[in-house]
Design a protein around this motif. Structure first.
Motif, PDB file in Angstrom:
ATOM      1  N   HIS A 138      36.326  38.864 -18.758  1.00 16.99           N
ATOM      2  CA  HIS A 138      37.699  39.229 -18.428  1.00 16.99           C
ATOM      3  C   HIS A 138      37.775  39.964 -17.098  1.00 16.99           C
ATOM      4  CE1 HIS A 138      38.352  38.845 -22.956  1.00 16.99           C
ATOM      5  NE2 HIS A 138      39.129  37.937 -22.402  1.00 16.99           N
ATOM      6  N   VAL A 139      36.777  40.784 -16.789  1.00 16.67           N
ATOM      7  CA  VAL A 139      36.763  41.446 -15.489  1.00 16.67           C
ATOM      8  C   VAL A 139      36.609  40.415 -14.379  1.00 16.67           C
ATOM      9  CG1 VAL A 139      35.513  43.077 -14.008  1.00 16.67           C
ATOM     10  CG2 VAL A 139      35.940  43.644 -16.399  1.00 16.67           C
ATOM     11  N   ARG A 140      35.887  39.338 -14.666  1.00 20.05           N
ATOM     12  CA  ARG A 140      35.713  38.283 -13.662  1.00 20.05           C
ATOM     13  C   ARG A 140      37.060  37.748 -13.183  1.00 20.05           C
ATOM     14  NH1 ARG A 140      31.451  34.316 -12.591  1.00 20.05           N
ATOM     15  NH2 ARG A 140      30.209  35.284 -14.235  1.00 20.05           N
ATOM     16  N   ALA A 141      38.082  37.818 -14.038  1.00 16.34           N
ATOM     17  CA  ALA A 141      39.407  37.319 -13.665  1.00 16.34           C
ATOM     18  C   ALA A 141      40.095  38.202 -12.624  1.00 16.34           C
ATOM     19  CB  ALA A 141      40.296  37.209 -14.909  1.00 16.34           C
ATOM     20  N   ILE A 142      39.593  39.424 -12.423  1.00 18.92           N
ATOM     21  CA  ILE A 142      40.267  40.328 -11.496  1.00 18.92           C
ATOM     22  C   ILE A 142      39.355  40.832 -10.387  1.00 18.92           C
ATOM     23  CG2 ILE A 142      42.049  41.091 -13.098  1.00 18.92           C
ATOM     24  CD1 ILE A 142      40.349  43.582 -13.628  1.00 18.92           C
ATOM     25  N   THR A 143      38.090  40.354 -10.329  1.00 21.21           N
ATOM     26  CA  THR A 143      37.257  40.728  -9.193  1.00 21.21           C
ATOM     27  C   THR A 143      37.860  40.121  -7.933  1.00 21.21           C
ATOM     28  OG1 THR A 143      35.828  38.834  -9.717  1.00 21.21           O
ATOM     29  CG2 THR A 143      35.101  41.011 -10.465  1.00 21.21           C
ATOM     30  N   ALA A 144      37.654  40.804  -6.811  1.00 20.08           N
ATOM     31  CA  ALA A 144      38.231  40.376  -5.540  1.00 20.08           C
ATOM     32  C   ALA A 144      39.741  40.212  -5.650  1.00 20.08           C
ATOM     33  CB  ALA A 144      37.574  39.086  -5.055  1.00 20.08           C
ATOM     34  N   THR A 145      40.370  41.151  -6.342  1.00 17.64           N
ATOM     35  CA  THR A 145      41.816  41.234  -6.436  1.00 17.64           C
ATOM     36  C   THR A 145      42.226  42.630  -5.993  1.00 17.64           C
ATOM     37  OG1 THR A 145      41.903  39.682  -8.291  1.00 17.64           O
ATOM     38  CG2 THR A 145      43.818  41.098  -7.976  1.00 17.64           C
ATOM     39  N   SER A 146      43.262  42.710  -5.176  1.00 19.51           N
ATOM     40  CA  SER A 146      43.744  44.001  -4.707  1.00 19.51           C
ATOM     41  C   SER A 146      44.853  44.486  -5.634  1.00 19.51           C
ATOM     42  CB  SER A 146      44.265  43.886  -3.274  1.00 19.51           C
ATOM     43  OG  SER A 146      44.656  45.141  -2.785  1.00 19.51           O
ATOM     44  N   LEU A 147      44.612  45.631  -6.293  1.00 20.77           N
ATOM     45  CA  LEU A 147      45.589  46.218  -7.198  1.00 20.77           C
ATOM     46  C   LEU A 147      46.285  47.340  -6.440  1.00 20.77           C
ATOM     47  CD1 LEU A 147      43.288  46.375 -10.367  1.00 20.77           C
ATOM     48  CD2 LEU A 147      44.860  44.542  -9.672  1.00 20.77           C
ATOM     49  N   GLY A 148      47.467  47.040  -5.913  1.00 16.29           N
ATOM     50  CA  GLY A 148      48.156  47.964  -5.034  1.00 16.29           C
ATOM     51  C   GLY A 148      49.073  48.926  -5.760  1.00 16.29           C
ATOM     52  N   PRO A 149      49.810  49.738  -4.987  1.00 14.40           N
ATOM     53  CA  PRO A 149      50.714  50.733  -5.582  1.00 14.40           C
ATOM     54  C   PRO A 149      51.819  50.133  -6.437  1.00 14.40           C
ATOM     55  CG  PRO A 149      50.319  51.198  -3.256  1.00 14.40           C
ATOM     56  CD  PRO A 149      49.753  49.836  -3.526  1.00 14.40           C
ATOM     57  N   GLU A 150      52.034  48.820  -6.313  1.00 16.54           N
ATOM     58  CA  GLU A 150      53.034  48.198  -7.187  1.00 16.54           C
ATOM     59  C   GLU A 150      52.578  48.165  -8.644  1.00 16.54           C
ATOM     60  OE1 GLU A 150      50.227  45.003  -5.838  1.00 16.54           O
ATOM     61  OE2 GLU A 150      51.326  46.669  -4.904  1.00 16.54           O
ATOM     62  N   GLU A 151      51.268  48.343  -8.874  1.00 15.95           N
ATOM     63  CA  GLU A 151      50.737  48.441 -10.235  1.00 15.95           C
ATOM     64  C   GLU A 151      50.928  49.879 -10.726  1.00 15.95           C
ATOM     65  OE1 GLU A 151      49.110  45.946 -11.892  1.00 15.95           O
ATOM     66  OE2 GLU A 151      48.834  44.473 -10.289  1.00 15.95           O
ATOM     67  N   ALA A 152      51.616  50.028 -11.867  1.00 13.88           N
ATOM     68  CA  ALA A 152      51.926  51.374 -12.360  1.00 13.88           C
ATOM     69  C   ALA A 152      50.676  52.220 -12.547  1.00 13.88           C
ATOM     70  CB  ALA A 152      52.698  51.276 -13.677  1.00 13.88           C
ATOM     71  N   LEU A 153      49.602  51.612 -13.074  1.00 15.69           N
ATOM     72  CA  LEU A 153      48.396  52.395 -13.335  1.00 15.69           C
ATOM     73  C   LEU A 153      47.630  52.712 -12.055  1.00 15.69           C
ATOM     74  CD1 LEU A 153      47.169  50.829 -16.686  1.00 15.69           C
ATOM     75  CD2 LEU A 153      48.007  53.146 -16.302  1.00 15.69           C
ATOM     76  N   THR A 154      47.786  51.902 -11.017  1.00 11.42           N
ATOM     77  CA  THR A 154      47.190  52.264  -9.730  1.00 11.42           C
ATOM     78  C   THR A 154      47.793  53.570  -9.233  1.00 11.42           C
ATOM     79  OG1 THR A 154      46.768  49.957  -9.112  1.00 11.42           O
ATOM     80  CG2 THR A 154      46.845  51.557  -7.325  1.00 11.42           C
ATOM     81  N   ARG A 155      49.091  53.741  -9.479  1.00 12.33           N
ATOM     82  CA  ARG A 155      49.766  54.967  -9.030  1.00 12.33           C
ATOM     83  C   ARG A 155      49.292  56.189  -9.815  1.00 12.33           C
ATOM     84  NH1 ARG A 155      54.187  51.377  -9.187  1.00 12.33           N
ATOM     85  NH2 ARG A 155      55.119  52.428 -10.993  1.00 12.33           N
ATOM     86  N   LEU A 156      48.659  55.977 -10.972  1.00  8.45           N
ATOM     87  CA  LEU A 156      48.051  57.087 -11.712  1.00  8.45           C
ATOM     88  C   LEU A 156      46.599  57.297 -11.309  1.00  8.45           C
ATOM     89  CD1 LEU A 156      49.385  56.443 -15.344  1.00  8.45           C
ATOM     90  CD2 LEU A 156      50.147  58.197 -13.744  1.00  8.45           C
ATOM     91  N   VAL A 157      45.870  56.189 -11.136  1.00 16.22           N
ATOM     92  CA  VAL A 157      44.449  56.271 -10.829  1.00 16.22           C
ATOM     93  C   VAL A 157      44.208  56.818  -9.429  1.00 16.22           C
ATOM     94  CG1 VAL A 157      42.362  54.896 -10.433  1.00 16.22           C
ATOM     95  CG2 VAL A 157      43.786  54.458 -12.451  1.00 16.22           C
ATOM     96  N   ALA A 158      44.964  56.331  -8.456  1.00 20.11           N
ATOM     97  CA  ALA A 158      44.697  56.682  -7.056  1.00 20.11           C
ATOM     98  C   ALA A 158      44.759  58.185  -6.783  1.00 20.11           C
ATOM     99  CB  ALA A 158      45.656  55.917  -6.140  1.00 20.11           C
ATOM    100  N   PRO A 159      45.794  58.906  -7.222  1.00 24.42           N
ATOM    101  CA  PRO A 159      45.822  60.351  -6.935  1.00 24.42           C
ATOM    102  C   PRO A 159      44.672  61.108  -7.601  1.00 24.42           C
ATOM    103  CG  PRO A 159      48.008  59.562  -7.545  1.00 24.42           C
ATOM    104  CD  PRO A 159      47.053  58.461  -7.852  1.00 24.42           C
TER     105      PRO A 159
END
Length: 340
Positions: A138-159
């Motif tokens: 399942h991770v293979r489906a998202i390798t080399a994918t950019s998860l930007g600030p439009e992803e709600a959880l990116t906005r939690l993880v990044a800070p």
């Protein structure tokens, strides 16, 4: 469980940089894109088998080749949060544009290439693959994918990752294990959500079911009666189907439960905040009411008795606290954090 000394390294040599990041992460090849003006700095700390690092580097490329993978002893996932600069990640025939504020994941078990045409400031987190919920498929489906600030959880993880990487003081003291656990759980949630959104209907149903199963098991680890039959009933599948799902992951239901229980017990035994609790009480709270059975199982899995493990872990925590109070963070040398 032991907390290794921090790494702090700065160099203007590409070969020295390749050496230190290969020993800090996994073996890699580095090419200079800065016309001979290369410069790189890394600060990092490893705790609970998770390596947090902050890198500032001039333009360069990084390559993880099949030969380097074949020579590696352990395999990890790496997550990069780009703070400044741009980059490109290539893995599994996909290309991801890395922009400030984006999170990208790659698997050290397969070749990848990173290209940074600009100077970068980045946070990199590397952790064993079994610490997150999605399976390698399942991770293979998202390798080399950019998860930007439009992803709600990116906005939690990044800070959180940015704050941890400022000076790594959040990874010191008795609460350090909890900080690491929170960060990894948020990363796991981000990867799970991204994988669910990017897989086809069949894979999405399969991943969703596995996440429900794992969540149920983790919520009930303290129940000594937890068993495959009860788990299957709770998620409305047959016991045979449950066993087949874990077999596809290269393990068994019982083995996965045992691993999660022992990992939880190791965390508590190594945590100074639990130092007052008897070992038998900690074991019982995680589903091992029989002290003899627990002691045998723990020794078989770790090679040491629970009391010896606790004694060594708490001594390491105390020694680390003494070193921090002295303000001695090593720098300037080729300090080895781990090998791949």
């Amino acid at each position: 469980m032991a907390m290794l000394p921090p790494v702090a390294f700065a160099t203007e040599s590409v070969l020295a940089w390749q050496r230190v990041i290969s020993s800090s992460f996994v073996p890699l090849v580095v090419d200079d894109l800065s016309d001979g003006r290369f410069a790189g700095t890394i600060r990092g700390r490893v705790l609970d088998d998770v390596f947090f690092a902050r890198l500032r580097v001039t333009p360069h490329e990084v390559h993880r080749t099949r030969a380097l993978i074949d020579a590696s002893q352990r395999l990890f996932y790496k997550v990069t949060l780009l703070l400044e600069g741009t980059g490109e990640l290539v893995q599994d025939t996909r290309r991801a544009l890395m922009l400030p504020g984006s999170v990208s994941v790659y698997d050290t078990a397969r070749p990848y290439d990173l290209r940074f045409p600009d100077p970068i400031d980045a946070v990199v987190v590397m952790f064993p693959r079994d610490l997150v919920d999605p399976s390698p498929d399942h991770v293979r489906a998202i390798t080399a994918t950019s998860l930007g600030p439009e992803e709600a959880l990116t906005r939690l993880v990044a800070p959180l990752l940015t704050e941890i990487s400022r000076d790594f003081t959040a990874l010191e003291g008795p609460a350090s294990t909890r900080v690491v656990r929170t960060a990894v759980e948020l990363i796991s949630a981000l990867l799970s959500t991204a994988a669910l959104a990017r897989t086809d209907d069949h894979d999405r149903e399969h991943l969703s079911l596995m996440l429900r199963i794992r969540e149920y098991i983790l919520d009930n680890l303290g129940d000594s009666e937890l068993n495959p039959e009860g788990i299957a009933r709770a998620v409305f599948i047959s016991t045979r189907h449950l066993h087949a799902l874990f077999h596809q992951q290269g393990t068994t239901v019982s083995a996965w439960i045992r691993e999660q229980r022992l990992e939880a017990i190791r965390r508590d035994l190594a945590d100074p905040l639990h130092a007052h609790r008897p070992i038998s009480e900690i074991a019982t709270s995680w589903g091992y009411p029989d002290a003899s059975h627990f002691s045998r199982t723990f020794r078989q899995q770790t090679g040491v008795a629970p009391s010896a493990f606790r004694r060594a872990a708490l001594e390491e925590a105390r020694r680390g606290g003494d070193e921090r109070s002295g303000g001695d963070e090593r720098s300037g040398g080729d300090q080895r954090v781990r090998t791949g």
